[in-house]
Write a protein that holds these residues in place. Sequence first.
Motif, PDB file in Angstrom:
ATOM      1  N   LEU A 215     -33.655  -2.959 -40.768  1.00 49.91           N
ATOM      2  CA  LEU A 215     -33.473  -1.680 -41.450  1.00 49.91           C
ATOM      3  C   LEU A 215     -34.416  -0.619 -40.909  1.00 49.91           C
ATOM      4  O   LEU A 215     -34.101   0.570 -40.947  1.00 49.91           O
ATOM      5  N   GLY A 216     -35.563  -1.032 -40.397  1.00 49.36           N
ATOM      6  CA  GLY A 216     -36.514  -0.073 -39.843  1.00 49.36           C
ATOM      7  C   GLY A 216     -36.376   0.116 -38.346  1.00 49.36           C
ATOM      8  O   GLY A 216     -37.265   0.698 -37.707  1.00 49.36           O
ATOM      9  N   ALA A 217     -35.277  -0.335 -37.762  1.00 43.89           N
ATOM     10  CA  ALA A 217     -35.082  -0.232 -36.308  1.00 43.89           C
ATOM     11  C   ALA A 217     -35.104   1.216 -35.843  1.00 43.89           C
ATOM     12  O   ALA A 217     -34.595   2.110 -36.518  1.00 43.89           O
ATOM     13  N   THR A 218     -35.708   1.448 -34.681  1.00 42.29           N
ATOM     14  CA  THR A 218     -35.718   2.789 -34.091  1.00 42.29           C
ATOM     15  C   THR A 218     -34.346   3.107 -33.507  1.00 42.29           C
ATOM     16  O   THR A 218     -33.492   2.210 -33.343  1.00 42.29           O
ATOM     17  N   ALA A 219     -34.143   4.370 -33.170  1.00 40.40           N
ATOM     18  CA  ALA A 219     -32.863   4.774 -32.567  1.00 40.40           C
ATOM     19  C   ALA A 219     -32.609   3.997 -31.278  1.00 40.40           C
ATOM     20  O   ALA A 219     -31.481   3.565 -31.014  1.00 40.40           O
ATOM     21  N   ASP A 220     -33.660   3.805 -30.470  1.00 44.20           N
ATOM     22  CA  ASP A 220     -33.498   3.062 -29.216  1.00 44.20           C
ATOM     23  C   ASP A 220     -33.182   1.590 -29.480  1.00 44.20           C
ATOM     24  O   ASP A 220     -32.374   0.985 -28.766  1.00 44.20           O
ATOM     25  N   GLU A 221     -33.810   1.014 -30.497  1.00 47.57           N
ATOM     26  CA  GLU A 221     -33.546  -0.392 -30.822  1.00 47.57           C
ATOM     27  C   GLU A 221     -32.115  -0.575 -31.321  1.00 47.57           C
ATOM     28  O   GLU A 221     -31.461  -1.569 -30.989  1.00 47.57           O
ATOM     29  N   ILE A 222     -31.624   0.376 -32.100  1.00 49.40           N
ATOM     30  CA  ILE A 222     -30.236   0.306 -32.565  1.00 49.40           C
ATOM     31  C   ILE A 222     -29.288   0.380 -31.373  1.00 49.40           C
ATOM     32  O   ILE A 222     -28.338  -0.410 -31.264  1.00 49.40           O
ATOM     33  N   ARG A 223     -29.553   1.323 -30.476  1.00 46.75           N
ATOM     34  CA  ARG A 223     -28.695   1.497 -29.294  1.00 46.75           C
ATOM     35  C   ARG A 223     -28.653   0.224 -28.455  1.00 46.75           C
ATOM     36  O   ARG A 223     -27.580  -0.232 -28.027  1.00 46.75           O
ATOM     37  N   ALA A 224     -29.832  -0.367 -28.227  1.00 46.35           N
ATOM     38  CA  ALA A 224     -29.904  -1.584 -27.410  1.00 46.35           C
ATOM     39  C   ALA A 224     -29.185  -2.742 -28.093  1.00 46.35           C
ATOM     40  O   ALA A 224     -28.489  -3.532 -27.427  1.00 46.35           O
ATOM     41  N   ALA A 225     -29.314  -2.840 -29.405  1.00 46.72           N
ATOM     42  CA  ALA A 225     -28.664  -3.933 -30.131  1.00 46.72           C
ATOM     43  C   ALA A 225     -27.151  -3.793 -30.101  1.00 46.72           C
ATOM     44  O   ALA A 225     -26.429  -4.781 -29.922  1.00 46.72           O
ATOM     45  N   VAL A 226     -26.664  -2.576 -30.279  1.00 47.56           N
ATOM     46  CA  VAL A 226     -25.213  -2.357 -30.285  1.00 47.56           C
ATOM     47  C   VAL A 226     -24.613  -2.720 -28.927  1.00 47.56           C
ATOM     48  O   VAL A 226     -23.496  -3.258 -28.859  1.00 47.56           O
ATOM     49  N   LYS A 227     -25.335  -2.465 -27.850  1.00 48.21           N
ATOM     50  CA  LYS A 227     -24.832  -2.830 -26.523  1.00 48.21           C
ATOM     51  C   LYS A 227     -24.615  -4.341 -26.400  1.00 48.21           C
ATOM     52  O   LYS A 227     -23.753  -4.795 -25.646  1.00 48.21           O
ATOM     53  N   LYS A 228     -25.400  -5.117 -27.170  1.00 47.15           N
ATOM     54  CA  LYS A 228     -25.293  -6.579 -27.111  1.00 47.15           C
ATOM     55  C   LYS A 228     -24.279  -7.146 -28.099  1.00 47.15           C
ATOM     56  O   LYS A 228     -24.042  -8.358 -28.114  1.00 47.15           O
ATOM     57  N   VAL A 229     -23.699  -6.297 -28.940  1.00 51.19           N
ATOM     58  CA  VAL A 229     -22.800  -6.778 -29.992  1.00 51.19           C
ATOM     59  C   VAL A 229     -21.591  -7.489 -29.381  1.00 51.19           C
ATOM     60  O   VAL A 229     -20.944  -6.990 -28.460  1.00 51.19           O
ATOM     61  N   TYR A 230     -21.314  -8.648 -29.922  1.00 51.68           N
ATOM     62  CA  TYR A 230     -20.208  -9.499 -29.465  1.00 51.68           C
ATOM     63  C   TYR A 230     -18.874  -8.853 -29.828  1.00 51.68           C
ATOM     64  O   TYR A 230     -18.669  -8.398 -30.958  1.00 51.68           O
ATOM     65  N   THR A 231     -17.964  -8.799 -28.854  1.00 49.05           N
ATOM     66  CA  THR A 231     -16.638  -8.232 -29.112  1.00 49.05           C
ATOM     67  C   THR A 231     -15.574  -9.298 -28.857  1.00 49.05           C
ATOM     68  O   THR A 231     -15.667 -10.392 -29.374  1.00 49.05           O
ATOM     69  N   ASP A 232     -14.579  -8.988 -28.088  1.00 46.30           N
ATOM     70  CA  ASP A 232     -13.517  -9.943 -27.772  1.00 46.30           C
ATOM     71  C   ASP A 232     -13.696 -10.409 -26.332  1.00 46.30           C
ATOM     72  O   ASP A 232     -13.488  -9.623 -25.401  1.00 46.30           O
ATOM     73  N   PRO A 233     -14.081 -11.673 -26.112  1.00 46.31           N
ATOM     74  CA  PRO A 233     -14.327 -12.144 -24.747  1.00 46.31           C
ATOM     75  C   PRO A 233     -13.080 -12.147 -23.870  1.00 46.31           C
ATOM     76  O   PRO A 233     -13.184 -12.212 -22.630  1.00 46.31           O
ATOM     77  N   LEU A 234     -11.901 -12.076 -24.493  1.00 48.78           N
ATOM     78  CA  LEU A 234     -10.653 -12.063 -23.716  1.00 48.78           C
ATOM     79  C   LEU A 234     -10.206 -10.650 -23.351  1.00 48.78           C
ATOM     80  O   LEU A 234      -9.249 -10.476 -22.604  1.00 48.78           O
ATOM     81  N   HIS A 235     -10.917  -9.667 -23.883  1.00 39.36           N
ATOM     82  CA  HIS A 235     -10.562  -8.267 -23.615  1.00 39.36           C
ATOM     83  C   HIS A 235     -11.275  -7.832 -22.337  1.00 39.36           C
ATOM     84  O   HIS A 235     -12.288  -7.125 -22.362  1.00 39.36           O
TER      85      HIS A 235
END
Length: 340
Positions: A215-235
């Motif tokens: 909840l206290g993540a910085t803007a940069d930490e949020i951005r970096a985490a979202v880049k790692k978010v799992y999506t659809d491996p078949l896409h």
Amino acid sequence: MSLPTQPTTPSVILTGDRPTGPLHLGHFVGSLRNRVAYQHDYQQFIMLADAQALTDNMDDTGKVHRNVVEVALDYLAVGIDPSKSTILIQSQIPELAELTFYYLNIVTVARLERNPTVKEEIRLRGFERDIPAGFLTYPASQAADITAFKAALVPVGEDQIPMIEQTNEIVRRFNRVADRDILVECKALVPEIGRLPGIDGKAKMSKSLGNTINLGATADEIRAAVKKVYTDPLHLRVQDPGHIEGNVAFTYLDAFDLDQAGLAEMKAHYQRGGLGDSIVKARLEACLQELLAPIRARREELAKDRGYIMQILKEGTLKAREVAARTADEVKAALGLSYF
């Protein structure tokens, strides 16, 4: 989650967290935003369960001590109001340990070992037969926490329902021993949106797995985490049809995107093909930045005066102890342990 019909006398809610690390989006969805809603219509006790956290953290007690204030900061930053919700520290209310001791005499080891929640937590921690006694007896401790405040409502996830069932077993057995209704049975409140998966797609967002967004993540930490978010491996290509199920980016958007109509259009586009994961993640990042920026700002401001945080915890704990002490006195009287 729809709230229960409000009775004439406000129902008591008990909820809380083990202070073993900063709170994250999973906590926000699963409990924190509901607590903010509950506090306006219910008598709410929020427990920092530091004593319970020691059942599997005796090798690092400092971690528990440090995080009491950190978790309290998260509570206040999301909007929990100490004038409406009583925030308390479990270890500072000895009556809770006293009640646990009495309840252990009306529950068997076999019954504790059969508790599905306890069995799963033992498996996850790899205890096998080297189970700390305090960990095994946690259902009795939780029953003490709940009954001390005569809580009628306890917000929990689906996996915690066996704990509530065992609490009610203890309540019924104690009331039979006392030959009158002293303790109160409780009801589980299960949120409509359950556990959030981790950003890596694992079933649970967990501090220990390192797959959280705090909840206290910085803007940069949020951005970096979202880049790692799992999506659809078949896409694999933009033009390919994508899958929504199991796609963490869309799971998070379901939980946090206020524009559900626009999200529905994005899902349809993604499923028919022609929409890249980067576009989906950009929308997710915008949602999370908007959600967490004010929480982070409030948290940073509150953190400047930790003495104020400790004063809130002291006042809440003293208020809660008065309630727990009255229950403990009733329990002792029913057991014939009042002599003076």
